[in-house]
Design an enzyme around this catalytic site. Structure first.
Site, mmCIF file in Angstrom:
data_model
loop_
_atom_site.group_PDB
_atom_site.id
_atom_site.type_symbol
_atom_site.label_atom_id
_atom_site.label_comp_id
_atom_site.label_asym_id
_atom_site.label_seq_id
_atom_site.Cartn_x
_atom_site.Cartn_y
_atom_site.Cartn_z
ATOM 1 N N ASP A 138 2.321 5.470 -6.587
ATOM 2 C CA ASP A 138 3.568 5.448 -5.824
ATOM 3 C C ASP A 138 4.806 5.494 -6.701
ATOM 4 O OD1 ASP A 138 2.647 5.361 -3.140
ATOM 5 O OD2 ASP A 138 1.884 3.356 -3.536
ATOM 6 N N HIS B 136 -2.287 -2.551 -9.552
ATOM 7 C CA HIS B 136 -3.295 -1.985 -8.654
ATOM 8 C C HIS B 136 -4.494 -2.917 -8.604
ATOM 9 C CE1 HIS B 136 -6.039 0.878 -6.798
ATOM 10 N NE2 HIS B 136 -4.951 1.504 -6.407
ATOM 11 N N HIS C 223 0.879 -1.188 0.000
ATOM 12 C CA HIS C 223 0.000 0.000 0.000
ATOM 13 C C HIS C 223 0.915 1.237 0.000
ATOM 14 C CE1 HIS C 223 -3.465 2.419 0.674
ATOM 15 N NE2 HIS C 223 -3.803 2.077 1.902
#
Ligand code: CMC
Length: 382
Positions: A319, A265, A226
């Site tokens: 990210d 994802h 995450h």
């Protein structure tokens, strides 16, 4: 009298479960679209500010100029830390991981909030503002403490991003750096029922309190699957060490069936729209700060990943390019995930308040796969 309950359905990782309703953010994973209250994330990143975005998420509309001014004043009015918090920051070991420090310090804020256990909507909104306003001071001053520097108090004349950078670095940030961080805060502010938001919702659904819910969420965000992925991306870039080494490194990793951090994802099978924006942003910032090498390596990783696993719907996520962006802003690598905390508090608090408006305890089942009808064997006979 017996009641018949609906038969539970097994859904590993809750990938196909809609656990509740929300009016905050909407994701189209096939088309790569993210909207906050119906407004495209790209439009917000280009035109909004973090404070305005938080207002949008919490109040479900864009503020007028007067409303935004009042809301910003409300946040700035809560910047100051309760005095005992400074000693608590001093008490955190200097070598503690920043995410452990942030989780502990945010939890400690509850000790000095007389409203910590007030479940009213008004008190929860005030606690949300306090959490949003005070967390940047905790992060920046923990960093100062671990580097043996004196504390710096937040500056009410500055917005969240600028005040944070001023505390962290001991000087007002340039407009470019403040804008870069502000954009990152906008992009990370909310994202449906991601793992940390959901974890926070589980906590608030027991009618616990906002500080407990946000503390739960921080612990959940920390993991490399995450929010921790942004730091893992930077370590990956470090480890690869040069653009010519990218291809063999990434292909070997994929051959070993290892995940490449910053890719893939649960919901997006198209390009994460936050990454689309951040990619352009990271390129410009890297050029301005002499970090082109990092950007070029990232771009090369993306090309290799596209050839190797793009057809499986694995693309860069938020990210991936936020790592280069944060690095170009000059942040220490282990502060990348705390930046995610600073921003996602907006989403956590908003969703918790939404949950409480029509609460039902979140409590799924598990499929028991152990034995039945076993004898109890006395310890001496085992
Ligand atoms: N690198 C290589 N292969 C991948 C990756 C990756 N990053 N992500 C998924 N895959 C493959 C995976 O090996 C599997 O292949 P196969 O079907 O052949 O076994 C397939 O894609 C499905 O993957 P999964 O792990 O079952 O998918 P998931 O929905 O459970 O996981 C994820 C989603 C984000 C945990 C995963 O993509 C991942 O671990 N990515 C790396 C960590 C990361 O970047 N996390 C940040 C997520 S976005 C922002 C945030 O939430 O903080």
């Amino acid at each position: 009298m017996t009641t018949t309950a609906a038969k539970p359905r097994f859904d590993k990782g809750l990938a196909n479960t809609i656990a509740s309703e929300s009016a905050m953010s909407w994701i189209d994973g096939q088309e790569g679209v993210l909207e906050y209250v119906g407004i495209d994330i790209d439009a917000l990143a280009r035109n909004s500010t973090f404070e305005e975005t938080v207002f949008l998420l919490w109040r479900r509309k864009l503020p007028t100029a007067g409303e935004l001014e009042a809301f910003s004043a409300l946040i700035r009015g809560e910047y100051a830390l309760p005095e005992p918090m400074w000693d608590i920051i001093r008490g955190v070991p200097a070598d503690a991981g920043p995410m452990h420090a942030v989780r502990t310090l945010v939890s400690a804020l509850a000790l000095f909030d007389p409203e910590a256990d007030d479940p009213s909507l008004e008190a929860n909104e005030r606690k949300g503002i306090r959490l949003l306003a005070r967390t940047p001071s905790l992060i920046a001053n923990f960093d100062r403490h671990r580097n043996g520097r004196d504390f710096i108090k937040p500056d009410k004349s500055l917005d969240v991003a600028s005040s944070f950078l001023a505390m962290l670095n001991g000087e007002r940030p340039t407009e470019t750096m403040a804008k870069a961080l502000d954009v990152c805060l906008i992009l990370h502010a909310d994202h449906g029922f991601n793992a940390s938001t959901f974890a926070g919702l589980v906590t608030i659904s027991t009618l616990s309190d906002m500080y407990s819910a946000v503390t739960t969420a921080i612990g959940t965000l920390k993991g490399p699957l995450h929010g921790g992925a942004n730091e893992a991306v930077m370590h990956l870039l470090d480890e690869i060490g040069g653009i010519d080494k990218v291809e063999p490194f990434i292909r070997a990793k994929l051959d070993r069936k290892e995940k490449v951090m910053g890719f893939g994802h649960r919901v997006y099978k198209a390009y994460d729209p936050r990454a689309t924006y951040l990619k352009t942003f990271a390129k410009k910032l890297a050029e301005d700060t002499g970090n082109q090498g990092l950007y070029e390596m990232s771009n090369r990783i993306e090309q290799i990943m596209h050839e190797a696993v793009g057809s499986k719907g694995i693309h860069p996520n938020v990210d991936f390019y936020s790592a280069t962006t944060y690095y170009s802003i000059g942040l220490a690598i282990d502060l990348f995930t705390p930046m995610f905390v600073m921003s996602r508090i907006a989403g956590w608090v908003g969703h918790c308040i939404e949950q409480l408006s029509d609460n039902r305890l979140i409590r799924p089942r598990c499929e028991y796969i152990g034995p039945h009808q076993q004898p109890y064997v006395p310890i001496a006979d085992r």
